[in-house]
Write an enzyme that holds these catalytic residues in place. Structure first.
Site, PDB file in Angstrom:
ATOM      1  N   GLY A  16     -29.709 -46.053 -20.851  1.00 16.61           N
ATOM      2  CA  GLY A  16     -29.002 -47.013 -19.999  1.00 16.61           C
ATOM      3  C   GLY A  16     -29.876 -48.153 -19.492  1.00 16.61           C
ATOM      4  N   ASN A  33     -21.169 -40.615 -25.896  1.00 18.82           N
ATOM      5  CA  ASN A  33     -21.076 -39.982 -24.581  1.00 18.82           C
ATOM      6  C   ASN A  33     -20.474 -40.999 -23.611  1.00 18.82           C
ATOM      7  OD1 ASN A  33     -21.476 -38.744 -22.137  1.00 18.82           O
ATOM      8  ND2 ASN A  33     -23.716 -38.814 -22.200  1.00 18.82           N
ATOM      9  N   TRP A  34     -19.212 -40.766 -23.277  1.00 16.76           N
ATOM     10  CA  TRP A  34     -18.508 -41.761 -22.444  1.00 16.76           C
ATOM     11  C   TRP A  34     -18.802 -41.570 -20.956  1.00 16.76           C
ATOM     12  CZ3 TRP A  34     -12.985 -42.059 -25.156  1.00 16.76           C
ATOM     13  CH2 TRP A  34     -13.174 -42.550 -26.448  1.00 16.76           C
ATOM     14  N   LYS A  35     -19.514 -40.513 -20.624  1.00 15.10           N
ATOM     15  CA  LYS A  35     -19.937 -40.256 -19.238  1.00 15.10           C
ATOM     16  C   LYS A  35     -18.738 -40.343 -18.280  1.00 15.10           C
ATOM     17  CE  LYS A  35     -24.432 -42.090 -20.483  1.00 15.10           C
ATOM     18  NZ  LYS A  35     -25.724 -42.556 -20.032  1.00 15.10           N
ATOM     19  N   GLU A  57     -33.833 -37.854 -26.230  1.00 15.39           N
ATOM     20  CA  GLU A  57     -33.399 -38.980 -25.410  1.00 15.39           C
ATOM     21  C   GLU A  57     -34.471 -39.301 -24.373  1.00 15.39           C
ATOM     22  OE1 GLU A  57     -28.941 -39.582 -25.485  1.00 15.39           O
ATOM     23  OE2 GLU A  57     -29.319 -38.186 -23.869  1.00 15.39           O
ATOM     24  N   SER A  99     -30.135 -46.317 -25.375  1.00 13.98           N
ATOM     25  CA  SER A  99     -29.836 -47.739 -25.551  1.00 13.98           C
ATOM     26  C   SER A  99     -29.700 -48.169 -27.014  1.00 13.98           C
ATOM     27  CB  SER A  99     -30.889 -48.599 -24.845  1.00 13.98           C
ATOM     28  OG  SER A  99     -30.840 -48.383 -23.454  1.00 13.98           O
ATOM     29  N   GLU A 124     -29.147 -36.957 -17.090  1.00 13.96           N
ATOM     30  CA  GLU A 124     -28.391 -37.229 -15.851  1.00 13.96           C
ATOM     31  C   GLU A 124     -27.958 -35.931 -15.179  1.00 13.96           C
ATOM     32  OE1 GLU A 124     -25.586 -39.896 -17.682  1.00 13.96           O
ATOM     33  OE2 GLU A 124     -27.192 -41.358 -17.968  1.00 13.96           O
ATOM     34  N   HIS A 158     -28.341 -33.060 -20.646  1.00 17.59           N
ATOM     35  CA  HIS A 158     -28.499 -34.507 -20.515  1.00 17.59           C
ATOM     36  C   HIS A 158     -29.355 -34.804 -19.285  1.00 17.59           C
ATOM     37  CE1 HIS A 158     -27.613 -38.735 -20.016  1.00 17.59           C
ATOM     38  NE2 HIS A 158     -27.161 -38.735 -21.268  1.00 17.59           N
ATOM     39  N   GLY A 183     -24.579 -43.876 -25.524  1.00 19.09           N
ATOM     40  CA  GLY A 183     -23.917 -44.003 -24.231  1.00 19.09           C
ATOM     41  C   GLY A 183     -23.148 -45.314 -24.153  1.00 19.09           C
ATOM     42  N   GLY A 184     -23.742 -46.304 -23.492  1.00 17.07           N
ATOM     43  CA  GLY A 184     -23.073 -47.581 -23.233  1.00 17.07           C
ATOM     44  C   GLY A 184     -22.353 -48.182 -24.428  1.00 17.07           C
TER      45      GLY A 184
END
Ligand code: PEP
Length: 250
Positions: free
Chosen positions: A173, A9-11, A167, A213, A97, A95, A234-235
């Protein structure tokens, strides 16, 4: 047999050049013998380019959001038919977010999931508890409630089109990863709820992936757990080598 899945997920990261460079880098490093399903999820403006670049590879491109309506006066939104027209047929829904910053509540999420599934999209549906619910030992209740309010209102589940991503919000994150045992505990709880609701065949075949993470150094132990079928990353998915190392950890 459950599918093994790793999705990046490159957000809201990367411009066009950075996006295409990252795709090229992932493409060049991906082992073509992998039987893991690999997804990347760049931002909306770059999805069409990503689809073109990933054509003929094992990399699937997925959207980060979808609107529940067919079309019309919904400024800033993107519909399933728009996504389909550029070759996208999967989407991340729910998600944390989106829930936190864009007020997406369970009833909206259910509409989104229904719309996406009715259009034959593959849906990554995210659920997870916050830190207070974890510390107060209320995390099973929260997850059960999130499922009851959303996908458990769907009569029939097609295991090829629905993937659950557990998640924990406190791990997204933050650098704090759920321990492999914490992930397994929750994944087996979710699978049991699915079994109670849809029967053992569905529960055995539905992929439940972990997100929060995940790093190359932690992926193997987490993915090694019986009920963990991969990860939503993610990251670490923004660095091609880290992402590939995670894909190779299954
Ligand atoms: C995510 O946002 O889905 C996620 C898992 O992020 P990170 O890996 O950065 O925690």
């Amino acid at each position: 047999m459950r599918k093994k899945i790793v999705a990046g997920n490159w957000k809201m990261n990367n411009d066009l050049t950075m996006t295409t460079d990252l795709i090229e880098s992932v493409k060049s490093k991906l082992n073509f013998n992998t039987d893991t399903q690999v997804f990347i999820s760049p931002s909306f403006p770059f999805l069409h380019e990503a689809i073109k670049k990933c054509k003929g590879t094992l990399i699937n491109v997925t959207a980060q959001n979808i609107n529940e309506n067919e079309s019309g006066a919904y400024t800033g939104e993107v519909s399933s038919s728009m996504l389909k027209s550029i070759g996208i047929n999967s989407v991340i829904i729910g998600h944390s977010e989106r829930r936190q910053y864009f007020n997406e509540c369970d009833s909206t999420l259910l509409k989104k999931v229904n719309k996406a599934l009715s259009e034959n999209f593959k849906v990554f549906f995210c659920i997870g508890e916050n830190i207070d619910d974890r510390n107060n030992n209320n995390y099973f209740n929260i997850i059960k409630q999130q499922l009851n309010n959303t996908i458990f209102n769907i009569d029939k589940i097609d295991v090829n089109n629905l993937i659950i991503a557990y998640e924990p919000i406190w791990a997204i994150g933050t650098g704090l990863t759920a321990s492999p045992d914490q992930a397994q505990e929750m994944h087996s709880f979710i699978r049991k709820l699915i079994k109670d609701k849809y029967g053992s065949k569905i529960s055995k075949n539905l992929s439940i992936i972990y997100g929060g993470s995940v790093k190359p150094s932690s992926a193997r132990d987490i993915f090694g757990k019986t009920d963990v079928d991969g990860g939503l990353i993610g990251g670490a998915s923004l660095k091609a080598q880290d992402f590939i190392d995670i894909v190779n950890s299954i």
